[in-house]
Design a protein around this motif. Structure first.
Motif, mmCIF file in Angstrom:
data_model
loop_
_atom_site.group_PDB
_atom_site.id
_atom_site.type_symbol
_atom_site.label_atom_id
_atom_site.label_comp_id
_atom_site.label_asym_id
_atom_site.label_seq_id
_atom_site.Cartn_x
_atom_site.Cartn_y
_atom_site.Cartn_z
ATOM 1 N N CYS A 61 6.547 7.989 -5.506
ATOM 2 C CA CYS A 61 5.546 8.809 -4.820
ATOM 3 C C CYS A 61 5.687 8.696 -3.307
ATOM 4 O O CYS A 61 5.507 9.676 -2.577
ATOM 5 C CB CYS A 61 4.147 8.376 -5.263
ATOM 6 S SG CYS A 61 2.850 9.559 -4.862
ATOM 7 N N ARG A 70 4.318 16.889 -11.360
ATOM 8 C CA ARG A 70 3.767 15.643 -11.900
ATOM 9 C C ARG A 70 2.480 15.220 -11.189
ATOM 10 O O ARG A 70 1.579 14.655 -11.811
ATOM 11 C CB ARG A 70 4.805 14.528 -11.817
ATOM 12 C CG ARG A 70 5.940 14.674 -12.818
ATOM 13 C CD ARG A 70 7.042 13.667 -12.563
ATOM 14 N NE ARG A 70 6.572 12.286 -12.700
ATOM 15 C CZ ARG A 70 7.291 11.227 -12.326
ATOM 16 N NH1 ARG A 70 8.495 11.402 -11.782
ATOM 17 N NH2 ARG A 70 6.811 10.012 -12.482
ATOM 18 N N THR A 71 2.389 15.484 -9.881
ATOM 19 C CA THR A 71 1.159 15.118 -9.173
ATOM 20 C C THR A 71 -0.014 15.979 -9.606
ATOM 21 O O THR A 71 -1.154 15.517 -9.646
ATOM 22 C CB THR A 71 1.350 15.211 -7.652
ATOM 23 O OG1 THR A 71 1.717 16.548 -7.296
ATOM 24 C CG2 THR A 71 2.413 14.239 -7.167
ATOM 25 N N SER A 119 7.450 16.880 -6.715
ATOM 26 C CA SER A 119 7.358 16.096 -7.957
ATOM 27 C C SER A 119 7.575 16.929 -9.200
ATOM 28 O O SER A 119 7.506 16.395 -10.320
ATOM 29 C CB SER A 119 5.986 15.422 -8.036
ATOM 30 O OG SER A 119 4.957 16.397 -8.242
ATOM 31 N N ALA A 144 -1.169 14.482 -12.884
ATOM 32 C CA ALA A 144 -1.890 13.234 -12.637
ATOM 33 C C ALA A 144 -3.277 13.511 -12.072
ATOM 34 O O ALA A 144 -4.258 12.859 -12.469
ATOM 35 C CB ALA A 144 -1.089 12.356 -11.674
ATOM 36 N N ASN A 145 -3.371 14.481 -11.164
ATOM 37 C CA ASN A 145 -4.658 14.843 -10.574
ATOM 38 C C ASN A 145 -5.641 15.288 -11.647
ATOM 39 O O ASN A 145 -6.791 14.845 -11.687
ATOM 40 C CB ASN A 145 -4.450 15.956 -9.543
ATOM 41 C CG ASN A 145 -5.599 16.075 -8.560
ATOM 42 O OD1 ASN A 145 -6.691 15.556 -8.788
ATOM 43 N ND2 ASN A 145 -5.361 16.763 -7.468
ATOM 44 N N CYS A 159 -5.553 5.731 -12.106
ATOM 45 C CA CYS A 159 -5.096 6.901 -12.848
ATOM 46 C C CYS A 159 -4.613 6.426 -14.218
ATOM 47 O O CYS A 159 -3.912 5.419 -14.312
ATOM 48 C CB CYS A 159 -3.953 7.581 -12.093
ATOM 49 S SG CYS A 159 -3.237 9.004 -12.934
ATOM 50 N N SER A 183 -10.579 7.467 -8.237
ATOM 51 C CA SER A 183 -9.362 6.668 -8.391
ATOM 52 C C SER A 183 -8.917 6.156 -7.027
ATOM 53 O O SER A 183 -7.793 6.389 -6.567
ATOM 54 C CB SER A 183 -8.269 7.498 -9.059
ATOM 55 O OG SER A 183 -8.627 7.806 -10.394
ATOM 56 N N TYR A 234 -2.738 8.930 -7.415
ATOM 57 C CA TYR A 234 -1.730 8.987 -8.466
ATOM 58 C C TYR A 234 -1.145 7.618 -8.783
ATOM 59 O O TYR A 234 -0.584 7.403 -9.855
ATOM 60 C CB TYR A 234 -0.549 9.881 -8.069
ATOM 61 C CG TYR A 234 -0.884 11.179 -7.372
ATOM 62 C CD1 TYR A 234 -1.692 12.136 -7.980
ATOM 63 C CD2 TYR A 234 -0.352 11.462 -6.117
ATOM 64 C CE1 TYR A 234 -1.973 13.334 -7.338
ATOM 65 C CE2 TYR A 234 -0.621 12.657 -5.473
ATOM 66 C CZ TYR A 234 -1.432 13.591 -6.088
ATOM 67 O OH TYR A 234 -1.704 14.764 -5.462
ATOM 68 N N LYS A 244 -6.963 8.589 -1.529
ATOM 69 C CA LYS A 244 -5.734 9.377 -1.667
ATOM 70 C C LYS A 244 -4.550 8.615 -1.062
ATOM 71 O O LYS A 244 -4.649 8.051 0.029
ATOM 72 C CB LYS A 244 -5.904 10.733 -0.993
ATOM 73 C CG LYS A 244 -6.943 11.625 -1.682
ATOM 74 C CD LYS A 244 -7.039 12.970 -1.006
ATOM 75 C CE LYS A 244 -8.002 13.899 -1.750
ATOM 76 N NZ LYS A 244 -9.407 13.470 -1.659
ATOM 77 N N ALA A 275 0.126 8.218 -14.431
ATOM 78 C CA ALA A 275 0.307 7.549 -13.137
ATOM 79 C C ALA A 275 1.766 7.633 -12.687
ATOM 80 O O ALA A 275 2.688 7.688 -13.501
ATOM 81 C CB ALA A 275 -0.137 6.093 -13.227
ATOM 82 N N ILE A 276 1.962 7.635 -11.364
ATOM 83 C CA ILE A 276 3.298 7.760 -10.767
ATOM 84 C C ILE A 276 3.660 6.456 -10.073
ATOM 85 O O ILE A 276 2.839 5.903 -9.325
ATOM 86 C CB ILE A 276 3.321 8.933 -9.765
ATOM 87 C CG1 ILE A 276 3.016 10.248 -10.500
ATOM 88 C CG2 ILE A 276 4.667 9.021 -9.064
ATOM 89 C CD1 ILE A 276 2.856 11.438 -9.584
#
Length: 318
Positions: A246, A282-283, A279, A286-287, A235, A162, A196, A165, A240-241
């Motif tokens: 983020c 949430r991360t 987060s 997403a990961n 993502c 994705s 993300y 980073k 996704a964020i």
């Protein structure tokens, strides 16, 4: 007789798949050891392995165990790696040292590329690649560049990810990929994703919409270059964020990393851990979601590449 330490050992399942000319997907192991906390790392590993097998391919996790380089850890070996204390995080440069002194090490993308390429694999799946780190002193250029980018110039494999980073200097990472002649191919997207975040505000070098297009592109690329290729997909939307949200967490995590003196290989795990905390998890979600999606696409692509490809006609320029 004990195996020679410098020889890459191939797991039984991977060896059988290669002998039968069945698709195999290489994996780094650092994400399942240092990249996620427990129990998320164990759950993520099971999800990724299941996704690859469900798509008809064989997963090949890479690592160094007691000085022996492996491609294709069995389930019990992975569990031992995850439960071991003091496991080294090994990039490409660290492989020789880990082997020579008998260490146990989890592989980053660059080390996984080196090991997987040595046994003839074509496809590797990961979350996001490393790149050019953000400048601590904005007045000077950053020399903190991930070995992932340089390994892509050396080992001809497709890395499904994705993007890079989002804690990196993404414009500089994108520029360096271009300078190193690494194709950044968007899977059903025209935009370069950032882990993300679905859109880093940068384009891809080309877009593909079918597996057949990827296979044709890879065939042509191999005829003109010895480098690898990035196949990037965003993502999944449900995890996704948004970029501004983020970025706020990331600025705080980076500030804390600088204040606490985090450097080198320890910096990225620290920042990722703080992002998970800031987060509310949430991360981490997403990961895990993007790891599964990339593993599934990589398995489908590995199967496509294994399929017979029509021979070029004598008049073909390629």
């Amino acid at each position: 007789m004990a195996p020679a330490r410098e020889r890459v050992q191939i797991g039984a399942n991977v060896r059988a798949a290669l002998a039968a000319r069945q698709p195999v997907v290489a994996l780094e192991s650092s994400v399942f050891v240092q990249g996620l906390p427990s129990p998320q790392r164990e759950e993520a590993a099971r999800e990724v392995l299941t996704a690859i097998r469900a798509a008809g391919a064989t997963p090949a996790i890479t690592a160094v165990l007691g000085g022996i380089p492996w491609v294709g850890l069995e389930d019990d070996q992975l569990q031992q790696l995850q439960s071991a204390v003091g496991v080294r995080k090994a990039a490409w440069r660290d492989l020789a040292a880990s082997i020579a002194v008998g260490q146990t090490a989890a592989t980053t993308v660059s080390a996984a590329l080196a090991l997987a390429s040595a046994v003839g694999l074509n496809v590797l799946a990961t979350g996001g690649i490393g790149g050019v780190h953000r400048r601590i002193d904005t007045a000077s250029p950053s020399l903190d560049v991930s070995a992932d980018l340089f390994a892509l110039t050396r080992f001809p494999m497709i890395v499904v990810c994705s993007g890079a980073k989002n804690l990196l200097d993404l414009p500089s990472t994108w520029e360096l990929l271009e300078s190193l002649s690494i194709p950044v191919v968007g899977w059903q997207t025209d935009r370069f994703p950032a882990f993300y975040v679905s859109d880093a505000g940068l384009p891809v070098s080309c877009r593909v919409d079918t597996l057949a297009e990827v296979s044709a592109l890879w065939t042509a690329h191999r005829r003109f270059a010895g480098s690898g290729l990035l196949l990037v997909q965003p993502c999944p939307e449900e995890a996704a964020i948004p970029a501004p949200e983020c970025e706020r967490w990331l600025e705080q995590a980076e500030r804390e990393a600088h204040q606490s003196g985090q450097q080198g290989a320890a910096r990225t795990p620290f920042v990722l851990r703080r992002l998970a905390e800031l987060s509310g998890g949430r991360t981490l979600l997403a990961n895990r979601v993007l790891l599964q999606a990339n593993a599934r696409l990589a398995a489908q692509l590995a199967a496509e590449i294994m399929a017979p490809w029509p021979a070029a006609s004598p008049e073909s320029p390629l």
